[in-house]
Design a protein around this motif. Sequence first.
Motif, mmCIF file in Angstrom:
data_model
loop_
_atom_site.group_PDB
_atom_site.id
_atom_site.type_symbol
_atom_site.label_atom_id
_atom_site.label_comp_id
_atom_site.label_asym_id
_atom_site.label_seq_id
_atom_site.Cartn_x
_atom_site.Cartn_y
_atom_site.Cartn_z
ATOM 1 N N GLY A 32 25.477 24.559 30.691
ATOM 2 C CA GLY A 32 25.030 24.380 32.062
ATOM 3 C C GLY A 32 26.209 24.393 33.020
ATOM 4 N N PRO A 33 25.940 24.397 34.305
ATOM 5 C CA PRO A 33 27.008 24.433 35.305
ATOM 6 C C PRO A 33 27.988 23.265 35.159
ATOM 7 N N GLU A 34 27.506 22.135 34.717
ATOM 8 C CA GLU A 34 28.383 20.967 34.568
ATOM 9 C C GLU A 34 29.379 21.138 33.419
ATOM 10 N N ASP A 35 29.111 22.087 32.517
ATOM 11 C CA ASP A 35 29.999 22.324 31.378
ATOM 12 C C ASP A 35 31.145 23.277 31.703
ATOM 13 N N LEU A 36 31.055 23.978 32.816
ATOM 14 C CA LEU A 36 32.062 24.985 33.157
ATOM 15 C C LEU A 36 33.272 24.354 33.842
ATOM 16 N N GLN A 37 34.437 24.758 33.451
ATOM 17 C CA GLN A 37 35.695 24.318 34.058
ATOM 18 C C GLN A 37 36.432 25.566 34.543
ATOM 19 N N LEU A 38 36.319 25.877 35.823
ATOM 20 C CA LEU A 38 36.952 27.065 36.370
ATOM 21 C C LEU A 38 38.181 26.665 37.170
ATOM 22 N N ASP A 39 39.291 27.345 36.920
ATOM 23 C CA ASP A 39 40.520 27.067 37.658
ATOM 24 C C ASP A 39 40.428 27.635 39.065
ATOM 25 N N GLU A 40 41.072 26.934 39.996
ATOM 26 C CA GLU A 40 41.157 27.409 41.374
ATOM 27 C C GLU A 40 42.023 28.663 41.386
ATOM 28 N N PRO A 41 41.582 29.726 42.077
ATOM 29 C CA PRO A 41 42.408 30.941 42.097
ATOM 30 C C PRO A 41 43.744 30.692 42.785
ATOM 31 N N LYS A 42 44.783 31.338 42.293
ATOM 32 C CA LYS A 42 46.114 31.206 42.883
ATOM 33 C C LYS A 42 46.471 32.530 43.540
ATOM 34 N N LEU A 43 46.778 32.457 44.818
ATOM 35 C CA LEU A 43 47.112 33.664 45.558
ATOM 36 C C LEU A 43 48.615 33.816 45.665
ATOM 37 N N GLY A 44 49.070 35.029 45.543
ATOM 38 C CA GLY A 44 50.494 35.315 45.707
ATOM 39 C C GLY A 44 50.858 35.392 47.184
ATOM 40 N N ARG A 45 52.137 35.612 47.427
ATOM 41 C CA ARG A 45 52.624 35.732 48.796
ATOM 42 C C ARG A 45 52.046 37.003 49.419
ATOM 43 N N ALA A 46 51.608 36.908 50.663
ATOM 44 C CA ALA A 46 51.070 38.080 51.350
ATOM 45 C C ALA A 46 52.204 39.061 51.622
ATOM 46 N N GLN A 47 51.956 40.313 51.347
ATOM 47 C CA GLN A 47 52.967 41.340 51.557
ATOM 48 C C GLN A 47 52.326 42.555 52.210
ATOM 49 N N VAL A 48 53.092 43.191 53.071
ATOM 50 C CA VAL A 48 52.645 44.431 53.693
ATOM 51 C C VAL A 48 53.393 45.563 53.012
ATOM 52 N N GLY A 49 52.659 46.542 52.563
ATOM 53 C CA GLY A 49 53.287 47.681 51.897
ATOM 54 C C GLY A 49 54.108 48.507 52.878
#
Length: 81
Positions: A32-49
């Motif tokens: 069930g939903p209570e059994d799921l352990q999802l990590d918070e996404p980690k974003l890298g530094r914003a870069q402009v190509g």
Amino acid sequence: MSEQDKKPDGKASPTNPETDPGAGSGPDLGTGPEDLQLDEPKLGRAQVGEDAARQAELDGVAAETDAAAREAKQAGRLAGG
């Protein structure tokens, strides 16, 4: 499904959710939903190509050029040209 549940045309009769506890519900996956352990996404530094930066710079130069051309045209009209 037993032979008793089949209609004369050979097709099964629809299940009755009131008498069949499994009718209409999906499979029990055991998680069930209570059994799921999802990590918070980690974003890298914003870069402009490099291409995007070059295009933005060209767009800025084009906008400045257009503005200068409009100002020159207006100045020419004001000077009577």
